[in-house]
Design a protein around this motif. Structure first.
Motif, mmCIF file in Angstrom:
data_model
loop_
_atom_site.group_PDB
_atom_site.id
_atom_site.type_symbol
_atom_site.label_atom_id
_atom_site.label_comp_id
_atom_site.label_asym_id
_atom_site.label_seq_id
_atom_site.Cartn_x
_atom_site.Cartn_y
_atom_site.Cartn_z
ATOM 1 N N THR A 148 11.128 10.487 -7.872
ATOM 2 C CA THR A 148 11.396 9.143 -8.364
ATOM 3 C C THR A 148 11.943 8.267 -7.244
ATOM 4 N N THR A 149 12.943 8.797 -6.531
ATOM 5 C CA THR A 149 13.532 8.036 -5.435
ATOM 6 C C THR A 149 12.485 7.732 -4.377
ATOM 7 N N GLN A 150 11.751 8.770 -3.987
ATOM 8 C CA GLN A 150 10.748 8.581 -2.935
ATOM 9 C C GLN A 150 9.712 7.546 -3.335
ATOM 10 N N ALA A 151 9.321 7.571 -4.610
ATOM 11 C CA ALA A 151 8.304 6.629 -5.069
ATOM 12 C C ALA A 151 8.795 5.197 -4.883
ATOM 13 N N VAL A 152 10.030 4.923 -5.296
ATOM 14 C CA VAL A 152 10.541 3.553 -5.181
ATOM 15 C C VAL A 152 10.680 3.158 -3.711
ATOM 16 N N VAL A 153 11.214 4.082 -2.905
ATOM 17 C CA VAL A 153 11.407 3.768 -1.490
ATOM 18 C C VAL A 153 10.074 3.464 -0.814
ATOM 19 N N TRP A 154 9.110 4.363 -1.004
ATOM 20 C CA TRP A 154 7.822 4.169 -0.328
ATOM 21 C C TRP A 154 7.074 2.964 -0.864
ATOM 22 N N ALA A 155 7.124 2.762 -2.161
ATOM 23 C CA ALA A 155 6.435 1.598 -2.719
ATOM 24 C C ALA A 155 7.039 0.325 -2.138
ATOM 25 N N SER A 156 8.366 0.246 -2.060
ATOM 26 C CA SER A 156 9.009 -0.968 -1.549
ATOM 27 C C SER A 156 8.650 -1.195 -0.088
ATOM 28 N N VAL A 157 8.752 -0.145 0.705
ATOM 29 C CA VAL A 157 8.449 -0.290 2.129
ATOM 30 C C VAL A 157 7.002 -0.732 2.313
ATOM 31 N N LEU A 158 6.093 -0.065 1.590
ATOM 32 C CA LEU A 158 4.679 -0.394 1.743
ATOM 33 C C LEU A 158 4.378 -1.818 1.286
ATOM 34 N N ILE A 159 5.075 -2.269 0.251
ATOM 35 C CA ILE A 159 4.852 -3.635 -0.232
ATOM 36 C C ILE A 159 5.194 -4.633 0.872
ATOM 37 N N ILE A 160 6.325 -4.414 1.522
ATOM 38 C CA ILE A 160 6.754 -5.372 2.536
ATOM 39 C C ILE A 160 5.865 -5.304 3.775
ATOM 40 N N VAL A 161 5.490 -4.086 4.166
ATOM 41 C CA VAL A 161 4.589 -3.962 5.317
ATOM 42 C C VAL A 161 3.242 -4.612 5.003
ATOM 43 N N THR A 162 2.716 -4.316 3.812
ATOM 44 C CA THR A 162 1.428 -4.884 3.423
ATOM 45 C C THR A 162 1.504 -6.403 3.356
ATOM 46 N N ASP A 163 2.633 -6.904 2.891
ATOM 47 C CA ASP A 163 2.822 -8.353 2.827
ATOM 48 C C ASP A 163 2.649 -8.953 4.211
ATOM 49 N N PHE A 164 3.276 -8.316 5.194
ATOM 50 C CA PHE A 164 3.156 -8.803 6.572
ATOM 51 C C PHE A 164 1.698 -8.765 7.027
ATOM 52 N N VAL A 165 1.047 -7.636 6.752
ATOM 53 C CA VAL A 165 -0.336 -7.484 7.216
ATOM 54 C C VAL A 165 -1.241 -8.543 6.581
ATOM 55 N N ILE A 166 -1.102 -8.733 5.265
ATOM 56 C CA ILE A 166 -1.963 -9.719 4.597
ATOM 57 C C ILE A 166 -1.677 -11.123 5.130
ATOM 58 N N SER A 167 -0.395 -11.455 5.301
ATOM 59 C CA SER A 167 -0.040 -12.784 5.805
ATOM 60 C C SER A 167 -0.646 -13.010 7.184
ATOM 61 N N ARG A 168 -0.490 -12.013 8.033
ATOM 62 C CA ARG A 168 -1.018 -12.110 9.400
ATOM 63 C C ARG A 168 -2.525 -12.333 9.367
ATOM 64 N N PHE A 169 -3.168 -11.599 8.508
ATOM 65 C CA PHE A 169 -4.611 -11.657 8.362
ATOM 66 C C PHE A 169 -5.050 -13.041 7.883
ATOM 67 N N MET A 170 -4.391 -13.525 6.837
ATOM 68 C CA MET A 170 -4.763 -14.816 6.263
ATOM 69 C C MET A 170 -4.491 -15.941 7.252
ATOM 70 N N ILE A 171 -3.345 -15.872 7.917
ATOM 71 C CA ILE A 171 -3.019 -16.925 8.885
ATOM 72 C C ILE A 171 -3.991 -16.864 10.049
ATOM 73 N N GLY A 172 -4.325 -15.641 10.460
ATOM 74 C CA GLY A 172 -5.274 -15.472 11.555
ATOM 75 C C GLY A 172 -6.624 -16.079 11.232
ATOM 76 N N ILE A 173 -7.075 -15.900 9.990
ATOM 77 C CA ILE A 173 -8.411 -16.371 9.629
ATOM 78 C C ILE A 173 -8.412 -17.842 9.208
ATOM 79 N N PHE A 174 -7.493 -18.175 8.301
ATOM 80 C CA PHE A 174 -7.552 -19.520 7.709
ATOM 81 C C PHE A 174 -6.511 -20.473 8.285
ATOM 82 N N GLY A 175 -5.629 -19.926 9.116
ATOM 83 C CA GLY A 175 -4.640 -20.795 9.737
ATOM 84 C C GLY A 175 -3.508 -21.229 8.818
ATOM 85 N N ARG A 176 -3.375 -20.593 7.577
ATOM 86 C CA ARG A 176 -2.215 -20.921 6.758
ATOM 87 C C ARG A 176 -1.575 -19.643 6.207
#
Ligand SMILES: Nc1ncnc2c1ncn2[C@@H]1O[C@H](COP(=O)(O)OP(=O)(O)OP(=O)(O)O)[C@@H](O)[C@H]1O
Ligand SMILES: [Mg+2]
Lengths: 317, 277
Positions: free
Chosen positions: A289-317
């Motif tokens: 249970t603990t691991q699930a919450v920890v990993w899900a949270s970390v992955l959410i924030i990392v993925t957020d960065f990746v998607i933002s970088r990707f979108m800004i890279g392509i569309f400039g916003r």
């Protein structure tokens, strides 16, 4: 379709097949590294530190080695589970009842916390941005900044973190308890694929529900910001909502709506993965249970960065 | 242990093929072997009692039979199909004709007794009242029909075990795997459960594998038969044993005995003597 040799309902032989594969490797390693190292320890204990040092470095190497192997194995298992569960959407039988039940638990159950956090985040965003903008005499842009940050970042990320705290943990503990009490094995023995009956509905329900929860959170957040701007900062309401609305572009909305889809996938697959690979009784359930919450949270924030970088890279916003 | 060189069943679905065939099956966890070179058969209508000390791998063997675990080497045939070569997705269908009673019952604790027993029928989308009817029928068989709407947590250990048996038999499986159905129960409840196993054997003629720790239960099964008139068990004439009931014994990873009741009792293998003593 077996991904990477993965065959079982991860619980039973799936994970055990893995164990067998990794087991001998770890064991021989331990035999080669661990035992002689102990021998040197004994032999040299009188003459100096050399033996101890080599033993420590050997052990460190061994630990890194096995940890890396276990990590790769876990990622492989996780991917296999996710792919198999998601591919089940298009295969009979389709567990509609379980899907609705999960949608209710995840969607309706999360409403209060999503509304509360969304509202107050909007409030605090308005407060903070207004006080920063004041320095430049640009408080008129409060609405724009609140709506942009709500829709692109805060709404998706915070809602996902909330839902992950509620539901990734819930899934991991529920499936984990079923594993340790052999209920998953019983289900397989009764001819039901737990990936279809338990995992697939959770993934679909989380992705769908998180999408709507994020939209709700965005809306309530912008309203909360408006409330603060008008009631506490004395700004004009029509100006706030006008800038909030006008500054938005398609790409901002797209970014804000793509994120919850990925976050939903992460929450459900991580929750189910850690649940399904639970080992060792009640304590194991707690650990999953603990691991699930920890990993899900970390992955959410990392993925957020990746998607933002990707979108800004392509569309400039 | 002669199945080793015998050919695997050729025609799937022929009536006199064995229900279960193990050919030189081995399995281990990590580097540790649990079972090695196991070969035996379960013929149609046969009841095989599996004996062995705790931790020898009896539960593992049963899980091999319904494909919950896969052997490291060797082949396993169930109903003439080589399950050790089947994919998990193909196994789900086959498991439909195998009933399993888990060692700890493994009832779904968030479903009530009716839904537990009727689980398989609900998965087949049978109408609700049909599910209730058949679940009640199976529960009546184990004399538990009054608990239809209770939850597993509200039942005693023996009651849970009986519900687990009802769940295993509700869809008239062709093979039933009982994992220590009497483990941890008092002698009276144990006898009731053994009677149920016997009833299934003598009334439905289902093939089965029965794991048990209690020798007494094993011999009760071998030396009694179920009488429909009495609705209970009655002893067979002295010095006779049920012809369809025979024994398997595991020791130290290996199958050390495979034979009839008489052969078991008259064996002079010191291991078996020690176990029977
Ligand atoms: N999933 C597993 N992972 C690792 N080891 C296992 C697993 N399942 C069983 N074992 C090991 O296999 C051996 C046999 O276990 P099993 O449960 O089959 O014993 P058993 O004969 O049923 O014992 P009992 O009579 O106590 O029920 C044990 O040593 C156990 O530690
Ligand atoms: Mg056991």
């Amino acid at each position: 379709m077996q991904v990477g040799g993965y065959s079982g309902g991860i619980s039973g032989q799936g994970s055990e097949v893995r164990d067998q594969r990794s087991g001998p490797a770890c064991r021989t390693r331990r035999g080669k590294g661990g035992a002689p190292a102990c021998a040197t320890l004994k032999l040299r204990s009188g003459s100096g530190g050399y033996g101890i040092q080599s033993a420590v470095s050997l052990m460190a190497l061994e630990t890194i080695d096995t940890a890396a192997k276990r990590g790769v194995l876990a990622v492989q298992e996780y991917t296999a589970l996710s792919v198999r569960a998601v591919s089940n959407i298009f295969r009979q039988p389709f567990y509609a009842g379980d899907l609705f039940q999960q949608a209710d638990i995840i969607g309706v159950g999360s409403l209060p916390i999503v509304i509360l956090t969304g509202f107050f985040l909007g409030c605090v965003l308005a407060l903070q941005t207004a006080s920063s903008l004041e320095q430049f005499g640009a408080t008129a842009f409060t609405g724009q900044l609140v709506s942009m940050s709500m829709i692109k970042e805060i709404g998706p990320v915070v809602t996902a973190l909330m839902v992950s705290g509620r539901n990734a943990s819930g899934m991991a503990s529920e499936l984990g308890s079923m594993i340790v009490t052999e209920q998953i094995d019983a289900m397989r023995a009764l001819g039901t694929d737990p990936l279809k009956k338990l995992v697939m509905p959770r993934i679909v329900a989380t992705v769908l529900m998180l999408f709507f929860l994020v939209i709700l959170s965005d809306t309530v957040g912008i309203l909360g910001g408006g409330f603060v701007a008008v009631a506490m900062l004395g700004q004009s309401g029509s100006q706030y909502f006008h800038t909030a609305y006008q500054s938005l572009e398609y790409m901002d909305l797209l970014q804000g709506l793509i994120k919850p889809v990925f976050f939903g996938l992460i929450i459900a697959t991580i929750g189910c993965y850690f649940g399904m690979k639970t080992k060792g009784g009640t304590q194991g359930v707690g650990r999953s249970t603990t691991q699930a919450v920890v990993w899900a949270s970390v992955l959410i924030i990392v993925t957020d960065f990746v998607i933002s970088r990707f979108m800004i890279g392509i569309f400039g916003r | 242990m002669s199945a080793n060189e015998s050919a695997p069943p050729v025609v799937a679905g022929s009536t006199n093929e064995p229900v279960v065939v193990f050919e030189d099956v081995s399995i281990g966890f990590g580097a540790e072997p649990v079972l090695e070179g196991i070969s035996f058969r379960v013929e149609r209508g046969e009841t095989r009692i599996l004996l062995g000390p705790a931790g020898v791998g009896k539960s593992v063997l049963l899980k091999l039979v319904n494909g919950l675990l896969r052997p490291d080497s060797g082949r396993i045939f169930v109903f003439g199909k080589e399950i050790s070569a089947m994919r998990e997705s193909e196994l789900f269908e086959l498991r439909g004709s195998i009933g399993t009673v888990f060692q700890e019952g493994a009832l779904f604790d968030s479903l009530n007794v009716r839904d537990n027993v009727g689980y398989r029928l609900m998965e087949e989308h049978l109408p609700e009242d049909e599910v209730t009817r058949r679940a009640t029928e199976a529960l009546r068989f184990v004399e538990m029909e009054h608990t239809l709407y209770k939850f597993p947590s509200e039942l005693s250990g023996g009651m849970r075990r009986r519900v687990a048996i009802a769940r295993a038999i509700v869809s008239d499986p062709k093979l039933i795997l009982y994992d220590s159905p009497t483990g941890g129960l008092d002698p009276i409840t144990s006898t009731t459960i053994i009677e149920l196993v016997m009833k299934q054997r003598d009334v439905q003629h289902t093939s089965s594998l029965v794991v048990t720790h209690r020798l007494q239960d094993a011999f009760t099964l071998a030396t009694h038969r179920f009488s429909r008139e009495k609705n209970g068990m009655e002893p067979l004439p002295p010095h006779t044993a049920d012809a369809n009931t025979s024994f398997l014994m595991l020791h130290n990873r290996r199958l050390v005995f495979d034979g009839s009741t008489a052969e078991l009792v008259h064996s002079d293998d010191p291991l078996i003597r020690a176990y029977l003593a």
